[in-house]
Structure formats: C-alpha cells, structure tokens
Design an enzyme around this catalytic site. Sequence first.
Site, short mmCIF file in Angstrom:
data_model
loop_
_atom_site.label_atom_id
_atom_site.label_comp_id
_atom_site.label_asym_id
_atom_site.label_seq_id
_atom_site.Cartn_x
_atom_site.Cartn_y
_atom_site.Cartn_z
N VAL A 86 0.84 -1.20 0.00
CA VAL A 86 0.00 0.00 0.00
C VAL A 86 0.87 1.25 0.00
O VAL A 86 0.60 2.23 -0.70
CB VAL A 86 -0.96 0.00 1.21
CG1 VAL A 86 -1.70 1.32 1.31
CG2 VAL A 86 -1.95 -1.14 1.10
N ALA A 87 1.97 1.20 0.77
CA ALA A 87 2.89 2.34 0.81
C ALA A 87 3.59 2.55 -0.51
O ALA A 87 3.94 3.67 -0.88
CB ALA A 87 3.93 2.12 1.91
N ASP B 212 -9.62 28.84 -36.99
CA ASP B 212 -10.53 29.43 -37.96
C ASP B 212 -10.10 30.88 -38.21
O ASP B 212 -9.48 31.50 -37.34
CB ASP B 212 -11.96 29.39 -37.40
CG ASP B 212 -12.99 29.93 -38.39
OD1 ASP B 212 -12.87 29.61 -39.58
OD2 ASP B 212 -13.88 30.66 -37.96
N ASP C 281 -15.37 29.45 -33.83
CA ASP C 281 -16.53 30.05 -33.20
C ASP C 281 -17.86 29.67 -33.86
O ASP C 281 -18.92 29.90 -33.31
CB ASP C 281 -16.41 31.59 -33.20
CG ASP C 281 -16.23 32.17 -34.60
OD1 ASP C 281 -16.18 31.38 -35.57
OD2 ASP C 281 -16.13 33.39 -34.73
N ASP D 87 -17.36 24.75 -37.01
CA ASP D 87 -16.16 24.37 -36.30
C ASP D 87 -16.39 23.23 -35.30
O ASP D 87 -15.43 22.62 -34.82
CB ASP D 87 -15.58 25.57 -35.54
CG ASP D 87 -15.14 26.68 -36.46
OD1 ASP D 87 -14.56 26.35 -37.51
OD2 ASP D 87 -15.37 27.85 -36.16
#
Length: 892
Positions: free
Chosen positions: A279-280, A326, A612, A616
């Site tokens: 676990v360690a 764009d 935008d 796109d």
Amino acid sequence: MWFSKSIEDVLKEINVDALSGLSDEEAKVRLKKYGANQLLTKKKKNIFQLFVAQLQEWLIYVLLAAVVITLIMGEYVDATIIILVIITNAVLGVIQEVKAGKAIEALQKMSFPKALVRRNGEVKEVNSHEVVPGDILILDAGRFISADIRLIESANLQIEESALTGESVSADKDAKQVYSDLKTPLGDRINMAFMSTLVTSGRGAGVVVETGMNTEVGKIANIINSEKKEKTPLEIRLDKLGKSLGLFAIGICVLIFVIAIIQGRDLAEMFILSVSLAVAAIPEGLAAIVAVVLSIGVTGMSKRKAVIKKLPAVETLGSVNIICSDKTGTLTQNKMTVKTYFNLEGEIVVERNSKNSATDDAKLLAKAMILNSDATYENSKGTGDPTEIALLLLGDDLGIDRKKLNTQASRASELSFDSDRKLMSTLYQENKEFTVYTKGAIGNLIKISTRVLEKGQVIPITKEHKKRYLDAAEIMSDNALRTLGVGYKPVDSVIEGAEMEKDLILVGLVGMIDPPRPEVKESIQKAKLAGITTIMITGDHKNTAFAIARELGMADSIDQSITGEALDDLSEKELAEKITQYRVFARVSPEHKVKIVHALKSHGNIVSMTGDGVNDAPSLNAADIGVAMGITGTDVAKGASDMILMDDNFATIVSAIEQGRNIYSNIKKAVVFLLTCNLGEVIAMFVTLMMGLAAPLIATQLLWINLITDSFPAIALGMDPGTPDVMKEKPRDAKESFFAGGAGFHIILGGMLIGALTILAFWYGYYEHGFSPFDKSAPVNTVEYARTMAFMVLVLCQMFFSLAVRNSSKSIFQIGIFTNKYLVGAIVLGVLLQLMVIMVPFMQRAFHLQMLDLRGWLIAISLGLVPLFVNEIIKIFIRVRANRIRHTNEKI
C-alpha cells in the site's frame, strides 16, 4: 444534389406547387413520414453513470483492492482515507463532465421556433419543427431559415452564412442559378439556403428539401455524435502508471511473504507488513493530487479569461504543438473594413479620421457609397450588409456628415443589385437636382462609364484610364482585398430601370478586407518560438485566406495553401503524407476540417482547434483540445470544445498553453516526489528483510508516513509557481512518460539514497545503545528506538527532498526557498505532526516509538538533509554541462 437541378425539376421531384404550397393534410402525412424538423441527441449519461465512469481506471482499481486488503487487516482508518481519496477524485471528474457534451443541445436551440410557409395558397406562421420537405418557405430580412431549401425566388437576397462557411461577408443568392459540378463547395451554392442561417437583406422563397438531421447543420450534429473522444495524454500516462504500480505492489507482497516463509518469520505479522508496504508503494493520493492540481490550474486559467470544461484538458494544452485556427472572428475581427481607395489621384491608404487630408474626389467617392446603401450605423452598432457598413465608416473617416447628408438628399428611385449586372443604383434629389449613384464590380462599371473624374474635372474616359483602374483592382485582389467601384451622373428628372446605368462618370474604387486582430501576430510569433505551428482552416477564398496568413506570419508562399476542392482529390493516405506542407486550408467544409485534424494527429501531433461557428464544432470535438470563442462563438462551438476563451483573444491561447505546460511540470514533480519517497520506503524494508534483520518500520508507521508525505508536500508541489523558461522549450512529446528527461534516474537514485539513509539511521539506533541490528537479543526498547530513528529520518528525508524536486537544474537559492509558501507550510506541518506522534505519550505508544535523545535528534536532522544537499550538488554539474553545450552551439 438539389443545387444541380432547375427549379422546375426540384418542384416536380418533391411534388409541390410553388403557388399553393402543401395542403395541411399533406403536411401532416410528410411530418409523420420524415419526422419532426429537429436535431437528435445522444442519450445522456446520468450522474451515477458518470460517477462509475470516473472509477474505470487502473490506479483506481489498485486503490479499491488496497481498501479491501486494509479492511481485512482491520486498518479501518487507512481504508477510510483511501475511500475518501477515490470519492473526491470521482466527484471532481463528474463536476467537470456534466458541463461538457452539450453541443447537440445547443444545435437544437438553433432551430428557431417560427417559420413562414405557404400552405393551401396562403402564407401562415408555423413552428419550425413542423416544417416538412415540400413546404414553401417565405424569406425576408432578419428571419432565420428553419430548414435547408432550394431557392425558387430571390430579389436582392443576401444571407449571413458565416457560422457554416466561415465567410464574414453575407452571401448573394440567386434562385435561377444551376450548377453542373456536383463538387461545388457549400459557400458557392448561391441557389440554396441552409438551416440556422440569417437573411440580412432582400426577400425570397424556397422549397424545403431537407429537414432535421439531413440538413447541413444536422450533418454536423451527426459528426459530433459519431466522433469518438480519445483519452488525453495525462489520462493515458496515469492509466499506465496505475498498471505498473499495481503489478509492482503485487510483486512486493509476494516476494516479502516468500522471504518471510524462507526465514521462518511470523507469517501473520509478515502478511500485514507486506501488505502495508505494498500500500505504501502505491501513491494512493496521486489521483486526488492530480485532480486538485488541475482544479487549481482551472481556477487560475479562468482568471486569465480561459474557461476549462474538462480537467485533463489543462495538461493536454501543455503538449499542443499545432493550433488549427478558424480565420473569421478568431484571427480576424469579423467585420469588413475599407483598407484603401483608388482614383486618378492614385491609391490612398485609409486612415482613421483623415477628413482634413481627404480630397474632394475622395469625399465624392465616399458620398456616393453612403447614398447607394441600405445599411445603418449609429452608436457603434450597424444593421445591414457588413460591406455597406464598412462603406459608411469610410465616409466617417473622410469627414462626411452622414446625418446631414441623409437630411439633404432623398431617394427618388433605385435599381436593386442582381448577380448578373453586379451593380446597384440609386437616384437622389438634392436641392431640386437629381443624381444617379451606382456601385458594383469595377469591370461592369467601366463598361457603362463614358467619363471619369480627375482632380475635380470630368473628362472623357480613355483606354489608359480603364487600364489604370483595372490594374489597381487586380493589385487589390492579389492582396485579398474585395473591390467595389462607384460612379455617378447628374440627370434632369426622375429616371428608372436600365436608363440609370448609362453614360456614368467613374469616380473610384475601394479595397476592403476583414482585418486581422492586432494582437494575433505577436501571439503567433510567441507560439512559433515555443515550437507551436499555427494553421489556418477557413471557409473563405484561398487568396483572401493566404493574404491574412502572410500578414500574420503564418505562411510565406501561396503553395502552402490548398482548397477543400483539392483536398477531395487526395486520398486519406495522400492527405496524411502531404499535410505538413500546408499552413492554409481554404474553402473547406466541416467534413474537411475533421479530416485535416485527423491527418495532423496521424503524425503524432497534439492538435488544438480554435473556432466560433457551427461549422467548427466537429473539428473542435475531433481535436485533442477544442477552443471556442466565448463572445462571438456559437453555443454549438462552446458545447463541443474543451476550453472557451471569454475574451476571444488568440493571445489567451498562448497564455493557456504556457500555464498548461507549467501544470504538467508540477504534476510531474509530484509524481517524481511520491515515487522517490515510496521507493525509499520499499528499499529500506526490502534490504533489511533480505539481510535477516528486524523490519525497520512496522505497518502503522508505514501507513502514517504514507499519509503525511502523500498529501501536503505533494499538493504543494502541484501549486509551484510557473517559470517563464517553459515557453522556451519545444512542446512535450505526447508519448513521453513521467520518467523521461532523467526523471527515472532521479527517482531510482533518490529512492536508493533515502532507503540507504533510513537503514543507516536504523543501524545507528542499535549502535547508540550498544547493540547490532543482527543481535536477536536486543531489548524491545532498543528496537523501538532504532525504528524511531528510521521513522524520523525517513520523514525528514522526504520533507527536505520536496524542496530539491522543484526544479531539475536550478538551485533552491536561484528559485527562492520561500517562492512556494505552500510547500514551506507543508514541510512545517509535516514536521509538527511527526513531532506530535513522537512526543505525545498516547501517540507514542500507539506507534511503538521512543523519544530521541539530543545526539539522536542531531543525527536524524543531519541525515534528513543529505538528499537535499546531494541534489544541489548534482544540479551544479547539470548547469555546468548545460552551459558548455550552449557555448559549443553558439560557436558552431
């Protein structure tokens, strides 16, 4: 292909009469047949499904196994901590995920609620989702189009299609046009109109040919639905790391348990110890630490106007090496601007408020443009065609008082623009005098001009005059300027029709363009220095796109440009082979954009796509990082993106990439720190057990160390301030592991050093009391004292080592010890907690520790500082070597 058929053929094929339209009964039948005129969406995952999806990672699987084992061991506190870590990580992921995946919902909102249709011979208003193929749609200025239509009537009709085509200028429409070429690009189909576009001027009518998911917008929705979103580089790395650590932990468990059997140790005790060590060995806090670091990065970016929708996108930004952008609205201002004008006095560059220097001929040119317009512009807001708005602003620049002009002049007659004449004419009355003003294509205008204006004098036009004008127009076109000529003629009375466009006096022409954003050029250069290539992908014309790209420093030659039509002639393999040759992709469709992104990614590039418009969205979704514009961006683009720029500023992308690189660097620091510390624990335990010694640390001590070192210092490293040097480096290879660049060597070296120092401290604990670690008769107090020494040294080594990993080459004095106050605080807190465990009697008994004497404290602190000092010495050699290489390169 509806655009390739005549009006009569379309009406016949779709079975409708243009004058009467569909009957209500037929409309109901077709609605049932074709379905509602709306966009479909994917079935959304509920919160529980999103939560479960967050748990489907190897590192999480290993942690869940650790929970089961620790519960069996009775270590309920540790099991609870691990469970909380898992839940926290999953919740953070869900919060980000619910904000994403809304592209189709946004597309649905763009299906506007009302449409004018002709049914039963009457024009009526219906809900847009009730529109069916065969309906006759009536178009007028300001109305959004609710379906894809084949135009059957058009009168001075112009439609804003930038969201689909990327062109900033409204498209002129002509119902009579028929195309024989089936590959005609979307933006060139002037006999068609498309769903979700806007009528800016004129009027028209069309027959609905496609609805819902069959429209051009619907095809985009389909692309978004079908596009599979790949895992980000960070997600892939963490997944691989989780698998490796899981196998390593299992191996440690098995190996130590086998050793215990061979050495005849207590099996129950060794089982608990081996599981504790396993676990360690796993930094169970890593997933949560990464989530916290990314969340902090998201908050920091939002302050810089970049909103991140999904946490791993922050890291992915740091490895971006190509930005596909764009043009319209992203690299440019999305508004037409007159850049220059020409008359027989020469070509003049337009300057703002140049009214004092404008000649009478120039002012007449501007006056003619203003009066020959239907646009308005007041209080920084315009209506009408963007080109005509630009001409109004030209008048303002040249000192024309538009309000006064419109008061003095009244329109008496007009001849609307059409695509055959490519001219528009208006007749105005001013002080009982009548004047015709005509604007349009310079080639057509010259044909109907018999005179020309030169320095205030009207003289007969000659071949030389015509040549000068045509040459000026050609030069402007080569510079991607859209040209528009203007002429006039005084008349004695009101005239109409073709008589208005005869025997004109040619005044001049203007060249206009959608100009680049002023800050973009510098941002592109910054990106180039950081090893990032910027590529333009637009629906605009090739020459226009290349001119903008050249001005911005993106392309040097027209050969670096290619059109969508040319892309269609390339196979997928050919496109992938040639993709690196191009910097400008013009006249492309949404499908082309996705192909381009895929071709770029096939070379191993990490691709960002900015945009935008609706067109796109698919490429934003296909890219590694989709970046939408927050101000001018459509909801569709925002929904499909990973990041939204709230200021629409291209420069913000570069800033976000810089921060993304720093965030990844911080995550890597945390990973190196955690693995080094955990390796040190494993080495100390493994070596001592192999030597037949008592374990230097017991299970509870291991879990305590794991708790305080896997949390505060690691998170503090993730909050390390960024370094400006990060943008002087090339983009990180997407396939690069956490162990690249010498990190693996440092982890092994650091782990071995911390492990060795821990063993040395354990030995010293025995030695101080006159015993040897090999002596089985050593009293319990001596063993506990030796373990306390190992316990304290291991924690101090890890705490001080955290300072060393802040930078791989710079000294802590160069970067400043207190420049990361969080880390200093984490070290102080860790040491205080450690002292509490040793000094508080109850805690001391619980962890089986002993109070150290003065000599023990001095040795523990001294050994704890060794990893920091060793790393500082190594950094000196690294800097010397780097300087030698730099000097050698400079000489070459």
